[in-house]
Design an enzyme around this catalytic site. Structure first.
Site, PDB file in Angstrom:
ATOM      1  N   ASP A  13      -4.419   6.623  -2.011  1.00  0.00           N
ATOM      2  CA  ASP A  13      -4.130   6.845  -3.427  1.00  0.00           C
ATOM      3  C   ASP A  13      -3.565   8.249  -3.685  1.00  0.00           C
ATOM      4  O   ASP A  13      -4.009   9.232  -3.093  1.00  0.00           O
ATOM      5  CB  ASP A  13      -5.399   6.684  -4.259  1.00  0.00           C
ATOM      6  CG  ASP A  13      -5.975   5.276  -4.226  1.00  0.00           C
ATOM      7  OD1 ASP A  13      -5.809   4.585  -3.208  1.00  0.00           O
ATOM      8  OD2 ASP A  13      -6.609   4.882  -5.227  1.00  0.00           O
ATOM      9  N   HIS A  65      -2.317   8.887  -7.380  1.00  0.00           N
ATOM     10  CA  HIS A  65      -2.737   8.979  -8.783  1.00  0.00           C
ATOM     11  C   HIS A  65      -2.089  10.136  -9.550  1.00  0.00           C
ATOM     12  O   HIS A  65      -2.761  10.890 -10.252  1.00  0.00           O
ATOM     13  CB  HIS A  65      -4.253   9.070  -8.885  1.00  0.00           C
ATOM     14  CG  HIS A  65      -4.936   7.739  -8.739  1.00  0.00           C
ATOM     15  ND1 HIS A  65      -4.709   6.694  -9.613  1.00  0.00           N
ATOM     16  CD2 HIS A  65      -5.827   7.284  -7.830  1.00  0.00           C
ATOM     17  CE1 HIS A  65      -5.439   5.650  -9.241  1.00  0.00           C
ATOM     18  NE2 HIS A  65      -6.119   5.972  -8.152  1.00  0.00           N
ATOM     19  N   ASP A 101      -1.445   2.757  -5.841  1.00  0.00           N
ATOM     20  CA  ASP A 101      -2.074   3.669  -6.804  1.00  0.00           C
ATOM     21  C   ASP A 101      -1.339   5.008  -6.839  1.00  0.00           C
ATOM     22  O   ASP A 101      -1.904   6.077  -6.607  1.00  0.00           O
ATOM     23  CB  ASP A 101      -3.568   3.845  -6.523  1.00  0.00           C
ATOM     24  CG  ASP A 101      -4.405   2.716  -7.107  1.00  0.00           C
ATOM     25  OD1 ASP A 101      -3.825   1.656  -7.427  1.00  0.00           O
ATOM     26  OD2 ASP A 101      -5.629   2.888  -7.254  1.00  0.00           O
ATOM     27  N   ASN A 148      -3.925  -1.556  -7.352  1.00  0.00           N
ATOM     28  CA  ASN A 148      -4.400  -2.185  -8.589  1.00  0.00           C
ATOM     29  C   ASN A 148      -3.940  -1.441  -9.831  1.00  0.00           C
ATOM     30  O   ASN A 148      -3.914  -2.012 -10.927  1.00  0.00           O
ATOM     31  CB  ASN A 148      -5.933  -2.311  -8.584  1.00  0.00           C
ATOM     32  CG  ASN A 148      -6.644  -0.987  -8.556  1.00  0.00           C
ATOM     33  OD1 ASN A 148      -6.410  -0.174  -7.656  1.00  0.00           O
ATOM     34  ND2 ASN A 148      -7.520  -0.744  -9.517  1.00  0.00           N
ATOM     35  N   HIS A 149      -3.543  -0.169  -9.698  1.00  0.00           N
ATOM     36  CA  HIS A 149      -3.039   0.570 -10.862  1.00  0.00           C
ATOM     37  C   HIS A 149      -1.555   0.323 -11.112  1.00  0.00           C
ATOM     38  O   HIS A 149      -1.043   0.755 -12.153  1.00  0.00           O
ATOM     39  CB  HIS A 149      -3.320   2.066 -10.714  1.00  0.00           C
ATOM     40  CG  HIS A 149      -4.715   2.434 -11.098  1.00  0.00           C
ATOM     41  ND1 HIS A 149      -5.039   2.971 -12.332  1.00  0.00           N
ATOM     42  CD2 HIS A 149      -5.881   2.306 -10.432  1.00  0.00           C
ATOM     43  CE1 HIS A 149      -6.340   3.180 -12.391  1.00  0.00           C
ATOM     44  NE2 HIS A 149      -6.878   2.782 -11.252  1.00  0.00           N
ATOM     45  N   HIS A 165      -4.035  -2.385  -0.164  1.00  0.00           N
ATOM     46  CA  HIS A 165      -4.629  -1.380  -1.044  1.00  0.00           C
ATOM     47  C   HIS A 165      -6.140  -1.506  -1.137  1.00  0.00           C
ATOM     48  O   HIS A 165      -6.878  -0.543  -0.945  1.00  0.00           O
ATOM     49  CB  HIS A 165      -4.040  -1.454  -2.451  1.00  0.00           C
ATOM     50  CG  HIS A 165      -4.692  -0.461  -3.373  1.00  0.00           C
ATOM     51  ND1 HIS A 165      -4.456   0.891  -3.281  1.00  0.00           N
ATOM     52  CD2 HIS A 165      -5.621  -0.608  -4.371  1.00  0.00           C
ATOM     53  CE1 HIS A 165      -5.194   1.528  -4.174  1.00  0.00           C
ATOM     54  NE2 HIS A 165      -5.907   0.647  -4.845  1.00  0.00           N
ATOM     55  N   HIS A 176      -8.056   2.817  -2.139  1.00  0.00           N
ATOM     56  CA  HIS A 176      -8.777   2.241  -3.289  1.00  0.00           C
ATOM     57  C   HIS A 176     -10.105   2.909  -3.645  1.00  0.00           C
ATOM     58  O   HIS A 176     -10.530   2.835  -4.790  1.00  0.00           O
ATOM     59  CB  HIS A 176      -8.987   0.744  -3.033  1.00  0.00           C
ATOM     60  CG  HIS A 176      -9.421  -0.068  -4.206  1.00  0.00           C
ATOM     61  ND1 HIS A 176      -8.880   0.078  -5.466  1.00  0.00           N
ATOM     62  CD2 HIS A 176     -10.331  -1.070  -4.313  1.00  0.00           C
ATOM     63  CE1 HIS A 176      -9.438  -0.807  -6.290  1.00  0.00           C
ATOM     64  NE2 HIS A 176     -10.324  -1.511  -5.608  1.00  0.00           N
TER      65      HIS A 176
END
Length: 333
Positions: free
Chosen positions: A79, A81, A107, A139-140, A189, A264
């Protein structure tokens, strides 16, 4: 939730600079190099250029399968982010593109201050070096999630409308769901699904859609390994499953893979082994949300799939731009 904010210079640039590139088939190497140069400085590109870049990225991603087949050597990243300056630190320790082959496990956006610049830079690198930069979906990378955790709000602040968010979320739908390296390392992920026994079942999923609330596509992006868990358990996240050592072993044997590599979950040490080194979590956002105090990691696999972890900390304060605390746009958007 860390909401994204923009500096005045970027806001003015994004709304005023006239685009220089046309349809995606006219997006030249020079255009991409120019976009990469700007984005590497954490500067926004014009809205029309975002549209063109996203169209080009969709064309490239549409040719890739649900399970991306990747040859070693490759460096695996978890990730990000929206932590742009920490992504710059990742490239500093891992090597620049195209010198290093990268696989990012999703992500890219939400929570950090610079999701727009982060995602657009990764897309520009993908468009410029499609065989060197591999991106799969997290998932984002979802319309619903990004409306809650910051990316939508950041796009509105920095561009004054939702068009850039719409262009980016259309790209989300084209991202691969998984990857396999040399036929031996399965990358995803989140994790496994009780609905999926083989990679062939992943290959036939219709991925070009918003992430469903349940089902195999959802599970791949949302599930987590759980120590001591037997089989499958309900996830406290409200989506996906908890999977145990037995489910991991069964999947690896059925697909002739040695390792399941995923992201994740925040790992304070940057990476974590599960189930006698059958499953690995890699986390690449140091000092997550600018407050968690964790280190980050990337995993380099050489031509023989030998593993080397590189641990890195958040970029030094003097290397990162400080976003404006209260841009005037907050009061009007």
């Amino acid at each position: 939730m860390a909401l994204a904010v923009a500096d005045t210079q970027n806001e003015t640039f994004a709304r005023s600079e006239s685009p220089t590139s046309g349809p995606s088939d006219q997006l030249s190497t020079h255009d991409l190099d120019r976009h990469i140069e700007k984005l590497m400085r954490c500067e926004l590109i014009a809205e029309q250029d975002v549209k063109t870049l996203c169209a080009k990225a969709r064309e490239i991603l549409a040719e890739e399968g649900n399970v991306q087949v990747i040859d070693s050597p490759v460096t695996i990243c978890g990730d990000i982010h929206g932590q742009f300056y920490d992504l710059m630190e990742l490239f500093r320790v891992g090597g620049p593109v195209p010198n290093t082959n990268y696989l990012f496990l999703g992500d890219f956006v939400d929570r950090g201050f610079y999701s727009v610049e982060t995602f657009l830079l990764l897309l520009a690198l993908k468009a410029r070096y499609p065989d060197r930069m591999m991106l799969i979906r997290g998932n984002h990378e979802s319309r619903q999630i990004t409306q809650v955790y910051g990316f939508y709000d950041e796009c509105m602040r920095k561009y004054g409308n939702a068009s850039v968010w719409k262009h980016c979320t259309e790209v989300f739908d084209y991202l691969a769901l998984a990857a396999v390296i040399d036929g031996k390392v399965f990358c995803v992920h989140g994790g496994l699904s009780p609905s999926i026994s083989t990679m062939d079942q992943i290959r036939v999923i219709d991925r070009k859609q918003e992430v469903p609330h349940d089902g195999p596509m959802c599970d791949l992006l949302w599930s987590d390994p759980e120590e001591g868990n037997v089989g499958w358990g309900l996830s406290p996240r409200g989506a996906g499953y908890l999977f145990g050592a037995d489910a991991s072993k069964t999947f690896c044997e059925a697909n002739s893979v040695d390792l399941i590599c995923r992201a994740h979950q925040l790992v304070m040490e940057g990476y974590k082994w599960h189930f006698n080194e059958k499953v690995l979590t890699v986390w690449s956002a140091p000092n997550y949300c600018y407050r968690c105090g964790n280190v980050a990691a990337i995993l380099e696999l050489d031509e023989n799939l030998n593993r080397e972890f590189t641990i890195f900390e958040a970029a030094p304060q003097e290397n990162r731009g400080a976003p404006a605390k209260k841009p005037h746009a907050d009061y009007f958007l």
